[in-house]
Design a protein around this motif. Sequence first.
Motif, short mmCIF file in Angstrom:
data_model
loop_
_atom_site.label_atom_id
_atom_site.label_comp_id
_atom_site.label_asym_id
_atom_site.label_seq_id
_atom_site.Cartn_x
_atom_site.Cartn_y
_atom_site.Cartn_z
N ASN A 108 11.75 34.33 3.28
CA ASN A 108 10.48 34.66 2.65
C ASN A 108 9.31 34.66 3.64
OD1 ASN A 108 11.61 34.90 0.03
ND2 ASN A 108 11.61 32.66 -0.17
N THR A 109 9.65 34.82 4.92
CA THR A 109 8.60 34.76 5.94
C THR A 109 8.61 36.02 6.80
OG1 THR A 109 10.00 33.73 7.64
CG2 THR A 109 8.90 32.26 6.06
N TYR A 110 7.54 36.16 7.56
CA TYR A 110 7.46 37.18 8.60
C TYR A 110 7.29 36.47 9.93
CZ TYR A 110 6.87 40.80 5.03
OH TYR A 110 7.07 41.64 3.98
N GLN A 111 8.06 36.90 10.94
CA GLN A 111 8.02 36.28 12.25
C GLN A 111 7.68 37.32 13.31
OE1 GLN A 111 8.52 33.00 12.73
NE2 GLN A 111 9.03 32.56 10.57
N ARG A 112 6.73 36.94 14.20
CA ARG A 112 6.44 37.78 15.35
C ARG A 112 7.30 37.28 16.51
NH1 ARG A 112 1.48 37.08 15.58
NH2 ARG A 112 0.71 39.00 14.61
N VAL A 113 8.19 38.12 17.04
CA VAL A 113 9.18 37.70 18.05
C VAL A 113 8.81 38.28 19.41
CG1 VAL A 113 11.62 37.56 18.64
CG2 VAL A 113 10.92 37.75 16.23
N ALA A 114 8.81 37.39 20.43
CA ALA A 114 8.62 37.83 21.82
C ALA A 114 9.85 37.43 22.64
CB ALA A 114 7.36 37.19 22.39
N LYS A 115 10.26 38.29 23.55
CA LYS A 115 11.45 38.04 24.37
C LYS A 115 11.02 37.80 25.81
CE LYS A 115 15.77 40.33 25.78
NZ LYS A 115 16.53 41.60 25.74
N LEU A 116 11.34 36.58 26.35
CA LEU A 116 10.91 36.20 27.69
C LEU A 116 12.14 35.97 28.59
CD1 LEU A 116 8.29 33.55 26.51
CD2 LEU A 116 7.87 35.95 27.04
N LEU A 117 12.11 36.49 29.80
CA LEU A 117 13.23 36.36 30.73
C LEU A 117 13.12 35.05 31.51
CD1 LEU A 117 15.66 37.59 32.31
CD2 LEU A 117 13.96 38.61 33.87
N ILE A 118 14.29 34.36 31.66
CA ILE A 118 14.37 33.18 32.55
C ILE A 118 15.11 33.64 33.80
CG2 ILE A 118 15.16 30.78 32.75
CD1 ILE A 118 15.30 30.67 29.71
N PRO A 119 14.38 33.88 34.89
CA PRO A 119 15.00 34.54 36.07
C PRO A 119 16.16 33.76 36.67
CG PRO A 119 12.59 34.54 36.21
CD PRO A 119 12.95 33.65 35.06
N ASP A 120 16.02 32.45 36.88
CA ASP A 120 17.06 31.67 37.55
C ASP A 120 18.34 31.61 36.75
OD1 ASP A 120 15.27 31.27 39.57
OD2 ASP A 120 14.64 29.29 38.87
N ALA A 121 18.20 31.61 35.43
CA ALA A 121 19.39 31.39 34.58
C ALA A 121 19.97 32.68 34.03
CB ALA A 121 19.02 30.48 33.40
N GLN A 122 19.31 33.84 34.33
CA GLN A 122 19.75 35.12 33.79
C GLN A 122 19.96 35.05 32.28
OE1 GLN A 122 20.17 38.17 35.48
NE2 GLN A 122 18.92 36.98 36.91
N SER A 123 18.99 34.48 31.61
CA SER A 123 19.02 34.36 30.15
C SER A 123 17.62 34.65 29.61
CB SER A 123 19.50 32.97 29.72
OG SER A 123 18.67 31.96 30.29
N TYR A 124 17.51 34.66 28.27
CA TYR A 124 16.25 35.02 27.64
C TYR A 124 15.86 33.98 26.59
CZ TYR A 124 17.20 39.62 29.68
OH TYR A 124 17.47 40.63 30.55
N VAL A 125 14.55 33.78 26.49
CA VAL A 125 14.02 32.92 25.42
C VAL A 125 13.37 33.82 24.37
CG1 VAL A 125 12.34 31.14 24.81
CG2 VAL A 125 13.62 30.96 26.95
N TYR A 126 13.81 33.65 23.14
CA TYR A 126 13.20 34.37 22.01
C TYR A 126 12.22 33.40 21.34
CZ TYR A 126 16.83 37.91 22.61
OH TYR A 126 17.65 38.89 23.11
N GLU A 127 10.93 33.74 21.40
CA GLU A 127 9.91 32.86 20.83
C GLU A 127 9.42 33.47 19.51
OE1 GLU A 127 6.33 30.63 22.91
OE2 GLU A 127 5.78 32.71 22.46
#
Length: 583
Positions: A108-127
């Motif tokens: 029942n919510t709306y979320q604004r999602v941003a995708k951030l790269l973690i260079p050293d770990a070759q992974s992404y943070v979804y905020e």
Amino acid sequence: MFVFFNVCIPLAFGRTIVAAKRLNDQVIQVNEGLKNKNILYRVFFAESRRPKIVADCDGIIIDFNRRAKEVFFLNENLKSSDVSIRELFSELSEESLNSGHQIISHENTYQRVAKLLIPDAQSYVYEFVDCTQEKRLQGHLTELENQNKRLRYIDSQTNLPNKEWFELQCSKLITKSGRDFYVVVAQSESTDYLRLKHGDDVVKQFLVSSYNRLKKNSLNPCLIASISLNQLVFILPGKLSHNLSNILSELKDTLDREYVSQGVRSQQSFKFGVASFPEHSKLSGELVSFANESLKFISNNQVFSLYDAENSEDFVEQHEISILLDEAISQSELDVHFQPKVDSSGKCVGLEALARWNSQLLGHVSPAKFIPIAEKYRMISRLTDLVVQKVCAVIASWREQDMPLPTVAINISFLDFSQPDFISKLVKHLADFSVKPTQIELELTESCLESDVVDSLNIIEELQSWGFKVSVDDFGVGYSSITRLAYYPIKKLKLDRTLIRQIHLSNRQYNLVKGIHRICEELDINCVVEGVEMQEQLNSLVKIGFSEFQGFYFSKPLSKASYEQQLRENNGVFVSSSTPSRL
């Protein structure tokens, strides 16, 4: 040996100590860095107030913080279950995320999602940021905006489609079809009367009823809308051109039938103004305007009027003159001239005040042109106020100069006479200049007497009680009725020039005027004749028994200065041996 034990070994030992110390410093620095990273990790990820989820390059969830766990009800097992983040949030789009952020719905919510790269770990943070309230507010604003758009095309008084809606739909019809059609404006001639008698609510209901009658009519006029409280606009197909008159007559019969609203029964009288696409214009707004303009040129026996560019030019000219006249009245730019009323010898026994306009742009404008425009555009009462004030100022000036003070007549129109504050304004203007009502004669047009008999009689009696002289002007124009003179306490009657034009040539006209004079004598009404231009006319009128005259034979209307000069030079006598040209 001595050198080995005393130099080399201590030197090697010292180097070992230095190296160990450096290693220890590096370990301490690394540990401190890890400590700092751990603190940053806790602050910016683990302990963040925003939900955050870590995923590898394939989108597999490998970590999430406490806030994400609480908001999205995540289980710790997800970290080792090879679950893709898109399985939890199916709306996620890499294209949208790569360009900035994406708003998705979750539960029942709306979320604004941003995708951030973690260079050293070759992974992404979804905020994730909860923007539910913002989204709902935006939804409300959008709904309000849509509602306003709908209201924009609805007349607030009747809830009918309005002019803006009609012009929009008409433009669409022009673009899509291109076929000939007529724009018709239907106007009720009874609205003002109904409003005065029953109020706006009844008028609105009648307009809605008229709209519904058109909608149900078998002729099927389309795109019907309201453009004022007494006007509807609609479209008829161009193929009906050969039968347009009959069709509009049938629509008039439909619209004119008796209406019943709030217990009020009444009939209306509709007329139609018509403009044709594409003959008259290819723009919807102009078509409506032209159809509206053509209403002004409908005669009494016509049902409709088709737009005519020549008539429209006259209308535009009148409108432009009305704008200049409105400004001239506001700036008191109009002058007052005085035409003497005389006895048979030419001695001045009174004056008539006449408005004159010398426009800076138009030059001298004839009263025959600007007086009807003043009446048409409802400026006549303001013009009358200006004339009254200027007349009072002149009388006050003559009084100070000890000049003769003849009675000055001022023309009063039906619109003046029907104003509720007419008498109070009149008295105030006189009081401002200390002018007595006995010095003013009010010349009423016969239309003033055509209004409600009781009201007109009461107003005339009240004017006379103040001391004003009241006369009837232009008697003999149109459908003058002698019987009116029996109802009103009129003491003076002014015969129109048309009655005496051929009096010296026509026995019938002579006898007619003679009969009117005799009736006035019996009713104790003084008769004044205007428009006297020849000696022969004067001879016939004197023979009948008239004693007061006005016309170019004696004098044209004079400015204040010219009148004063004539008064000094001729001792108040005005006689002309020739007929001057008219102004």
